[in-house]
Design an enzyme around this catalytic site. Structure first.
Site, short mmCIF file in Angstrom:
data_model
loop_
_atom_site.label_atom_id
_atom_site.label_comp_id
_atom_site.label_asym_id
_atom_site.label_seq_id
_atom_site.Cartn_x
_atom_site.Cartn_y
_atom_site.Cartn_z
N SER A 11 -3.36 -14.73 -4.28
CA SER A 11 -3.80 -15.25 -2.98
C SER A 11 -2.86 -14.84 -1.85
O SER A 11 -2.79 -15.50 -0.82
CB SER A 11 -3.91 -16.79 -3.03
OG SER A 11 -2.66 -17.36 -3.42
N ILE A 14 -2.88 -9.11 0.16
CA ILE A 14 -3.94 -8.23 -0.30
C ILE A 14 -5.15 -9.03 -0.77
O ILE A 14 -6.29 -8.73 -0.41
CB ILE A 14 -3.42 -7.30 -1.41
CG1 ILE A 14 -2.53 -6.21 -0.80
CG2 ILE A 14 -4.57 -6.67 -2.19
CD1 ILE A 14 -1.97 -5.22 -1.80
N CYS A 131 -0.84 1.96 -2.45
CA CYS A 131 -1.31 2.28 -1.09
C CYS A 131 -0.97 3.73 -0.75
O CYS A 131 -1.81 4.45 -0.19
CB CYS A 131 -0.70 1.32 -0.08
SG CYS A 131 1.12 1.33 0.01
N SER A 162 4.83 -5.59 6.61
CA SER A 162 3.59 -5.60 5.82
C SER A 162 3.87 -5.64 4.32
O SER A 162 2.94 -5.76 3.52
CB SER A 162 2.75 -4.36 6.14
OG SER A 162 3.33 -3.20 5.57
N PRO A 165 6.20 -9.99 -1.07
CA PRO A 165 7.04 -10.05 -2.27
C PRO A 165 6.52 -9.20 -3.42
O PRO A 165 7.30 -8.65 -4.19
CB PRO A 165 7.04 -11.55 -2.63
CG PRO A 165 5.87 -12.14 -1.89
CD PRO A 165 5.71 -11.32 -0.66
N GLY A 166 5.19 -9.08 -3.54
CA GLY A 166 4.63 -8.26 -4.62
C GLY A 166 5.00 -6.80 -4.46
O GLY A 166 5.42 -6.13 -5.41
N THR A 167 4.87 -6.28 -3.23
CA THR A 167 5.23 -4.88 -2.97
C THR A 167 6.71 -4.66 -3.24
O THR A 167 7.10 -3.68 -3.89
CB THR A 167 4.91 -4.52 -1.50
OG1 THR A 167 3.51 -4.71 -1.28
CG2 THR A 167 5.29 -3.08 -1.20
N ALA A 169 8.74 -6.28 -5.14
CA ALA A 169 9.11 -6.42 -6.55
C ALA A 169 8.67 -5.22 -7.39
O ALA A 169 9.12 -5.06 -8.52
CB ALA A 169 8.48 -7.69 -7.12
N ASN A 170 7.81 -4.38 -6.82
CA ASN A 170 7.23 -3.28 -7.59
C ASN A 170 7.59 -1.90 -7.05
O ASN A 170 6.85 -0.94 -7.26
CB ASN A 170 5.70 -3.42 -7.61
CG ASN A 170 5.24 -4.53 -8.53
OD1 ASN A 170 5.37 -4.44 -9.75
ND2 ASN A 170 4.70 -5.58 -7.95
#
Length: 316
Positions: A11, A14, A131, A162, A165-167, A169-170
């Site tokens: 949620s 993205i 992306c 932009s 945290p997901g970006t 962390a990866n």
């Protein structure tokens, strides 16, 4: 044709942008469930306000919901590690469920809609690369369909604001997945990817640079192929554009360049500069990096929904 019900796991930025795109515009998909792990997240709150069923108990919560029985397609916008677990859990509960992976996990084949969607539309799990991959791999593929590509390098510059945290962390998975997809989907013998988080204020739009080293070929043919590919991407990402004309440089045989992992190279260098402006459905216009991911995933899901309808004997 009846709409196919979908769920979104994740949620964050993205997942929320994808939900809004489906609710506002989609003809083949019905937004059924938004899944998160933080009951206070803005994405879950927005989903509830927009009449979408929600759970903050992750994939287990989704599988325990009555709506799960009717879900055909699940978008996963979590993280690479979480996707592996989500895929296993969902596959055990519903073996034929379709997963569209917006993380760098890459359990299933890489999918860049304008390049290879048709051959992957019936896969149970497809990976949307990254992306940077969605923006640049079409350009590599545009060159490789004209001439043999020995090496391709992409630099994706995105606004730091932009990058959630997901970006962050990866990052390692981003470079590894994108590099591999440049080869597998783009057609380069060797690929390399670099990501830059630009801290500039005000935030700048996504910018991408693509360098392709190939055998010599007609520069007009290559440029025409690139322009045609850019128009094809614009069909589902309207903010995608070439920043300037394609540039070429001939590297002569008597002055080769040395490429790590490839060796000495002479031939043609093609340089492409891109800009991606977001549609600003949920995120600011500068977040083109997130918009191209959600738009690509949506284009993939639409084709999957149409394929499922044909198999079920429904009229399009």
């Amino acid at each position: 044709m009846s709409k196919r019900k979908v769920a979104i796991i994740g949620s964050g930025n993205i997942g929320t942008d994808l939900m809004i795109k489906i609710l506002r515009h989609d003809q083949h998909l019905e937004m059924a469930v938004m899944v998160g792990i933080d009951p206070q997240s803005d994405g879950l709150a927005r989903a509830r306000r927009m009449g979408v069923a929600t759970t903050h108990e992750g994939v287990i919560g989704l599988m325990n919901m009555p709506e799960f029985a009717d879900i055909d397609i699940v978008f996963d916008a979590t993280s690479a590690g979480a996707h592996v677990k989500n895929d296993a859990a969902l596959r055990e509960a519903k073996p034929d469920i379709r997963l569209i992976d917006l993380t760098p996990a890459a359990i299933g084949p890489y999918c860049v809609p304008v390049v290879n969607l048709e051959e992957n539309v019936d896969q149970l799990n497809v990976n949307m690369v990254t992306c940077g991959g969605q923006a640049t791999i079409p350009m590599v593929a545009a060159v490789s369909r004209v001439v043999r590509v020995h090496y391709a390098e992409i630099i994706a510059s995105i606004a730091s604001k932009s990058a959630g945290p997901g970006t962050r962390a990866n990052i390692d998975e981003f470079t590894e997945t994108t590099s591999r997809a440049i080869e597998v989907v783009g057609g380069a013998a060797k690929g390399k990817a670099i990501i830059v988080l630009n801290p500039a204020e005000p935030p700048l739009m996504m910018r991408d640079t693509v360098y392709v080293l190939s055998d010599e070929a007609s520069q007009d043919d290559i440029e025409a192929s690139i322009n045609e590919m850019a128009e094809a991407v614009q069909a589902y990402v309207p903010g995608y554009r070439l920043k300037q004309r394609v540039q070429f440089e001939v590297i002569p045989q008597d002055k080769p360049v040395n490429l790590p992992g490839v060796g000495q190279f002479s031939g043609l260098k093609t340089a492409v500069w891109l800009e991606v402006e977001g549609a600003a459905h949920y995120l600011p216009a500068y977040a083109g990096n997130l918009d191209i991911m959600t738009s690509s995933a949506l284009a993939t899901a639409e084709k999957m929904a149409q394929s499922l309808a044909r198999k079920a004997g429904e009229a399009a």
